[in-house]
Enzyme design. Structure first.
Site, PDB file in Angstrom:
ATOM      1  N   GLU A   1      21.068   1.400  49.631  1.00 19.46           N
ATOM      2  CA  GLU A   1      21.680   2.488  48.866  1.00 19.46           C
ATOM      3  C   GLU A   1      21.005   3.819  49.165  1.00 19.46           C
ATOM      4  O   GLU A   1      21.674   4.848  49.321  1.00 19.46           O
ATOM      5  CB  GLU A   1      21.606   2.204  47.363  1.00 19.46           C
TER       6      GLU A   1
ATOM      7  N   HIS B   1      21.958  -9.838  47.843  1.00 17.15           N
ATOM      8  CA  HIS B   1      20.638 -10.397  48.102  1.00 17.15           C
ATOM      9  C   HIS B   1      20.487 -11.761  47.430  1.00 17.15           C
ATOM     10  O   HIS B   1      19.655 -11.954  46.553  1.00 17.15           O
ATOM     11  CB  HIS B   1      19.557  -9.427  47.608  1.00 17.15           C
TER      12      HIS B   1
ATOM     13  N   SER C   1      15.075  -7.421  45.217  1.00 16.44           N
ATOM     14  CA  SER C   1      14.102  -6.552  44.548  1.00 16.44           C
ATOM     15  C   SER C   1      14.464  -6.394  43.073  1.00 16.44           C
ATOM     16  O   SER C   1      13.588  -6.364  42.209  1.00 16.44           O
ATOM     17  CB  SER C   1      14.054  -5.178  45.231  1.00 16.44           C
TER      18      SER C   1
END
Length: 300
Positions: free
Chosen positions: A140, A50, A236
């Site tokens: 995940e 990310h 995140s």
């Protein structure tokens, strides 16, 4: 631009030695680079990390990001499964599409998938339920739920506890990148909700390398006048760790690229600057941030 005069003191700029890629992400990137060095046309099933800057670097080397929903249209012969892991259905889809799979699933996640699968099979015999503390829709978590034929319950906040049957034996696992504090709160909330006497067991499956960053960053952020936190726009993990730093040091800035840095961030002139990042932040990007700060402060 902030300019240094002969009277201005030098500024200490340090990069946090424990920030940057975790083991799983580092391993996935190295596997991708190795495969491309062999001359393979490589596609990553979803973004390998990310962080747009790192994705662009790998794209320039030849790797494309593709979607599972478009598996039939993947032109590359080799598909990389990123560190987050994939459900069994992804392996089936690649097999049917005739693709070679480079499995870069983090070994910690791979072990967790096996534990979830084993626990789910046992719970089915007992009439129990398997609960995963994690972020709904996270790659995940999708991989973990896939080990249970889609039957695992995903909870992220206490509002999600309505999903849980209060009378069933319950086993709780955690997504590897959640916080220790969050898992403890969720464990207590579930225990309080279940009918007294109902079997309940928690597996503390948070990755230590990731989980330990929170207490470390609390100390790190407190030691500098200014913190530059380097993370992807959609990370995140980055947003969580940034908040940890900001609570300790209000003069903390979230940086996704060098263009995000401006001279106002260096006013008043700091004496000590700390640079840190998420588990998806490449070391080279943190170094570039530190270099730009040196230039802006007239140190280079």
């Amino acid at each position: 631009m902030v300019k240094a005069s002969s009277q201005q003191p030098s500024v200490l700029i340090e990069i946090d030695s424990k920030s940057g890629f975790c083991f799983g992400v580092s391993r996935a990137v190295k596997l991708a680079e190795s495969e491309m060095q062999k001359g393979s046309a490589l596609a990553s099933l979803g973004d390998i990390v990310h962080n747009d800057e790192e994705i662009n670097r790998l794209k320039q080397m030849g790797m494309q990001s593709v979607s599972l929903s478009n598996a039939g249209a993947i032109q590359e012969d080799t598909v990389l499964f990123r560190a987050h892991g994939e459900p069994p259905s992804s392996y089936d889809a690649m097999r049917q599409a005739g693709k070679k799979v480079v499995d870069a699933t983090c070994p910690v996640v791979l072990k967790l998938q096996q534990r979830v699968r084993d626990a789910w099979q046992q719970l089915r015999l007992e009439g129990g339920q398997l609960v995963i503390y994690g972020k709904q829709g996270h790659a995940e978590v999708i991989g973990l739920v896939g080990q249970t034929n889609g039957e695992a319950l995903v909870v992220q906040t206490e509002f999600d506890l309505a999903l849980i049957d209060k009378s069933k034996p319950t086993v709780l696992f955690a997504q590897t990148t959640m916080s220790y504090e969050g898992l403890e709160r969720m464990e207590a909330a579930i225990r309080n909700q279940l009918v007294p006497g109902v079997a309940f067991h928690t597996h503390k499956t948070i990755c230590a390398q990731v989980g330990n960053r929170v207490p470390h960053l609390k100390v790190f952020a407190a030691n500098y006048d200014v913190i530059f936190f380097v993370g992807g726009e959609h990370s995140s993990n980055g947003k969580v760790l940034f908040t940890v730093c900001e609570k300790v040091n209000p003069r903390t800035f979230y940086i996704s690229s060098l263009t995000d840095i401006n001279e106002n961030m260096l006013t008043p002139r700091p004496q000590k600057i700390g640079v840190c990042g998420a588990t998806s932040t490449p070391q080279w990007l943190m170094e570039q941030v530190a270099d730009k700060l040196r230039v802006m402060l007239g140190l280079a």
